[in-house]
Scaffold this motif. Structure first.
Motif, PDB file in Angstrom:
ATOM      1  N   ASP A 250      -7.104 -41.554  21.486  1.00  0.00           N
ATOM      2  CA  ASP A 250      -5.911 -41.082  22.197  1.00  0.00           C
ATOM      3  C   ASP A 250      -6.095 -41.062  23.713  1.00  0.00           C
ATOM      4  N   HIS A 251      -7.292 -40.717  24.176  1.00  0.00           N
ATOM      5  CA  HIS A 251      -7.502 -40.512  25.612  1.00  0.00           C
ATOM      6  C   HIS A 251      -8.366 -41.586  26.279  1.00  0.00           C
ATOM      7  N   GLY A 252      -8.997 -42.425  25.501  1.00  0.00           N
ATOM      8  CA  GLY A 252      -9.773 -43.516  26.069  1.00  0.00           C
ATOM      9  C   GLY A 252     -11.151 -43.148  26.578  1.00  0.00           C
ATOM     10  N   ASN A 253     -11.596 -41.950  26.317  1.00  0.00           N
ATOM     11  CA  ASN A 253     -12.945 -41.543  26.710  1.00  0.00           C
ATOM     12  C   ASN A 253     -13.434 -40.449  25.772  1.00  0.00           C
ATOM     13  N   PRO A 254     -14.746 -40.187  25.755  1.00  0.00           N
ATOM     14  CA  PRO A 254     -15.252 -39.146  24.856  1.00  0.00           C
ATOM     15  C   PRO A 254     -14.769 -37.758  25.285  1.00  0.00           C
ATOM     16  N   MET A 255     -14.757 -36.852  24.329  1.00  0.00           N
ATOM     17  CA  MET A 255     -14.297 -35.486  24.592  1.00  0.00           C
ATOM     18  C   MET A 255     -15.259 -34.778  25.535  1.00  0.00           C
ATOM     19  N   SER A 256     -14.719 -34.200  26.588  1.00  0.00           N
ATOM     20  CA  SER A 256     -15.536 -33.442  27.539  1.00  0.00           C
ATOM     21  C   SER A 256     -15.845 -32.062  26.961  1.00  0.00           C
ATOM     22  N   CYS A 257     -16.805 -31.405  27.554  1.00  0.00           N
ATOM     23  CA  CYS A 257     -17.156 -30.058  27.117  1.00  0.00           C
ATOM     24  C   CYS A 257     -15.984 -29.102  27.336  1.00  0.00           C
ATOM     25  N   GLN A 258     -15.262 -29.275  28.433  1.00  0.00           N
ATOM     26  CA  GLN A 258     -14.099 -28.434  28.701  1.00  0.00           C
ATOM     27  C   GLN A 258     -13.014 -28.641  27.640  1.00  0.00           C
TER      28      GLN A 258
ATOM     29  N   GLN B  95     -11.656 -25.865  24.810  1.00  0.00           N
ATOM     30  CA  GLN B  95     -10.244 -25.528  24.601  1.00  0.00           C
ATOM     31  C   GLN B  95      -9.830 -25.773  23.153  1.00  0.00           C
ATOM     32  N   LEU B  96     -10.311 -26.857  22.542  1.00  0.00           N
ATOM     33  CA  LEU B  96     -10.015 -27.138  21.140  1.00  0.00           C
ATOM     34  C   LEU B  96     -10.532 -26.021  20.242  1.00  0.00           C
ATOM     35  N   LEU B  97     -11.759 -25.560  20.496  1.00  0.00           N
ATOM     36  CA  LEU B  97     -12.319 -24.468  19.710  1.00  0.00           C
ATOM     37  C   LEU B  97     -11.505 -23.198  19.900  1.00  0.00           C
ATOM     38  N   SER B  98     -11.086 -22.920  21.128  1.00  0.00           N
ATOM     39  CA  SER B  98     -10.258 -21.746  21.388  1.00  0.00           C
ATOM     40  C   SER B  98      -8.938 -21.826  20.622  1.00  0.00           C
ATOM     41  N   ASN B  99      -8.304 -22.983  20.646  1.00  0.00           N
ATOM     42  CA  ASN B  99      -7.038 -23.161  19.920  1.00  0.00           C
ATOM     43  C   ASN B  99      -7.231 -22.979  18.421  1.00  0.00           C
TER      44      ASN B  99
ATOM     45  N   ASN C 251     -18.490 -17.725  18.677  1.00  0.00           N
ATOM     46  CA  ASN C 251     -19.040 -19.043  19.001  1.00  0.00           C
ATOM     47  C   ASN C 251     -19.519 -19.149  20.434  1.00  0.00           C
ATOM     48  N   LEU C 252     -20.292 -20.192  20.646  1.00  0.00           N
ATOM     49  CA  LEU C 252     -20.774 -20.551  21.965  1.00  0.00           C
ATOM     50  C   LEU C 252     -20.720 -22.071  22.046  1.00  0.00           C
ATOM     51  N   CYS C 253     -20.107 -22.590  23.088  1.00  0.00           N
ATOM     52  CA  CYS C 253     -20.014 -24.029  23.298  1.00  0.00           C
ATOM     53  C   CYS C 253     -20.719 -24.345  24.615  1.00  0.00           C
ATOM     54  N   ALA C 254     -21.675 -25.247  24.567  1.00  0.00           N
ATOM     55  CA  ALA C 254     -22.436 -25.580  25.773  1.00  0.00           C
ATOM     56  C   ALA C 254     -22.570 -27.091  25.896  1.00  0.00           C
ATOM     57  N   GLY C 255     -22.659 -27.556  27.118  1.00  0.00           N
ATOM     58  CA  GLY C 255     -22.820 -28.979  27.370  1.00  0.00           C
ATOM     59  C   GLY C 255     -22.847 -29.243  28.860  1.00  0.00           C
ATOM     60  N   LEU C 256     -22.444 -30.436  29.232  1.00  0.00           N
ATOM     61  CA  LEU C 256     -22.375 -30.820  30.635  1.00  0.00           C
ATOM     62  C   LEU C 256     -20.922 -30.982  31.030  1.00  0.00           C
ATOM     63  N   ASP C 257     -20.556 -30.471  32.210  1.00  0.00           N
ATOM     64  CA  ASP C 257     -19.176 -30.623  32.678  1.00  0.00           C
ATOM     65  C   ASP C 257     -18.990 -31.993  33.331  1.00  0.00           C
ATOM     66  N   ASN C 258     -17.813 -32.221  33.898  1.00  0.00           N
ATOM     67  CA  ASN C 258     -17.496 -33.526  34.490  1.00  0.00           C
ATOM     68  C   ASN C 258     -18.350 -33.852  35.709  1.00  0.00           C
ATOM     69  N   GLN C 259     -18.956 -32.840  36.342  1.00  0.00           N
ATOM     70  CA  GLN C 259     -19.830 -33.056  37.487  1.00  0.00           C
ATOM     71  C   GLN C 259     -21.292 -33.197  37.067  1.00  0.00           C
TER      72      GLN C 259
ATOM     73  N   ALA D 197     -13.720 -13.401  18.416  1.00  0.00           N
ATOM     74  CA  ALA D 197     -13.295 -13.845  17.091  1.00  0.00           C
ATOM     75  C   ALA D 197     -11.921 -14.506  17.075  1.00  0.00           C
ATOM     76  N   VAL D 198     -11.062 -14.206  18.044  1.00  0.00           N
ATOM     77  CA  VAL D 198      -9.706 -14.759  18.017  1.00  0.00           C
ATOM     78  C   VAL D 198      -9.482 -15.824  19.080  1.00  0.00           C
ATOM     79  N   GLY D 199     -10.535 -16.355  19.669  1.00  0.00           N
ATOM     80  CA  GLY D 199     -10.408 -17.516  20.533  1.00  0.00           C
ATOM     81  C   GLY D 199     -10.380 -17.270  22.020  1.00  0.00           C
ATOM     82  N   SER D 200     -10.407 -16.028  22.462  1.00  0.00           N
ATOM     83  CA  SER D 200     -10.496 -15.799  23.903  1.00  0.00           C
ATOM     84  C   SER D 200     -11.860 -16.279  24.370  1.00  0.00           C
ATOM     85  N   PHE D 201     -11.894 -17.007  25.485  1.00  0.00           N
ATOM     86  CA  PHE D 201     -13.171 -17.549  25.938  1.00  0.00           C
ATOM     87  C   PHE D 201     -13.262 -17.517  27.444  1.00  0.00           C
ATOM     88  N   GLU D 202     -14.497 -17.610  27.910  1.00  0.00           N
ATOM     89  CA  GLU D 202     -14.748 -17.682  29.344  1.00  0.00           C
ATOM     90  C   GLU D 202     -15.992 -18.520  29.585  1.00  0.00           C
TER      91      GLU D 202
END
Length: 144
Positions: free
Chosen positions: A4-12, A16-20, A34-42, A52-57
């Motif tokens: 759909d987007h032409g590139n691999p899914m970013s960590c950001q 957001q997908l996990l939050s949704n 949960n905890l989601c970790a990876g490399l950002d666009n920079q 438990a209900v998807g709020s994240f920071e």
């Protein structure tokens, strides 16, 4: 996502997908923290932590699971995190570590939690994400 987007899914985008996904089940939650970790666009490390209900920071570092109450104070102390309540903020938010120091800190935290928390498993898989790729190391716990 790649189609759909032409590139691999970013960590950001993944965060957001996990939050949704978690928020969609808010009335009958999964009760996973949960905890989601990876490399950002920079190319910098990013960590997202959830309730438990998807709020994240996005945080400089975090942990989740049954041993969280044992591990988080160690991370706070070793990484010298400045309190987010200080206004204006003082000092660097996180003490920089070399890759070897970071891996050793993770191993020490899990070894400590494994000795004191009966719900922490018997083996840890550490995924090391760098610009060169993903490498895995394993640490056996509770060898006694």
């Amino acid at each position: 996502y790649r189609h759909d987007h032409g590139n691999p899914m970013s960590c950001q985008a993944m965060s957001q997908l996990l939050s949704n996904t978690l928020y969609f089940r808010r009335f009958f939650p999964y009760y996973t923290f949960n905890l989601c970790a990876g490399l950002d666009n920079q190319g910098k490390g990013c960590v997202y932590t959830y309730d438990a209900v998807g709020s994240f920071e996005r945080t400089p570092f975090s942990c989740q699971g049954s041993g969280k109450d044992l591990v988080q104070p160690v991370l706070d102390n070793q990484l010298r995190a400045v309190s987010p309540l200080l206004v204006p903020p003082r000092g660097a938010p996180v003490t920089p570590l070399s890759l070897t120091e970071a891996i050793d800190l993770v191993k020490d935290c899990f070894a400590s939690a494994g000795e004191r928390d009966i719900f922490t498993g018997d083996r840890v898989e550490i995924c090391i994400v760098t610009a060169e790729g993903i490498r895995r190391e394993y640490l056996d716990l509770k060898l006694d």
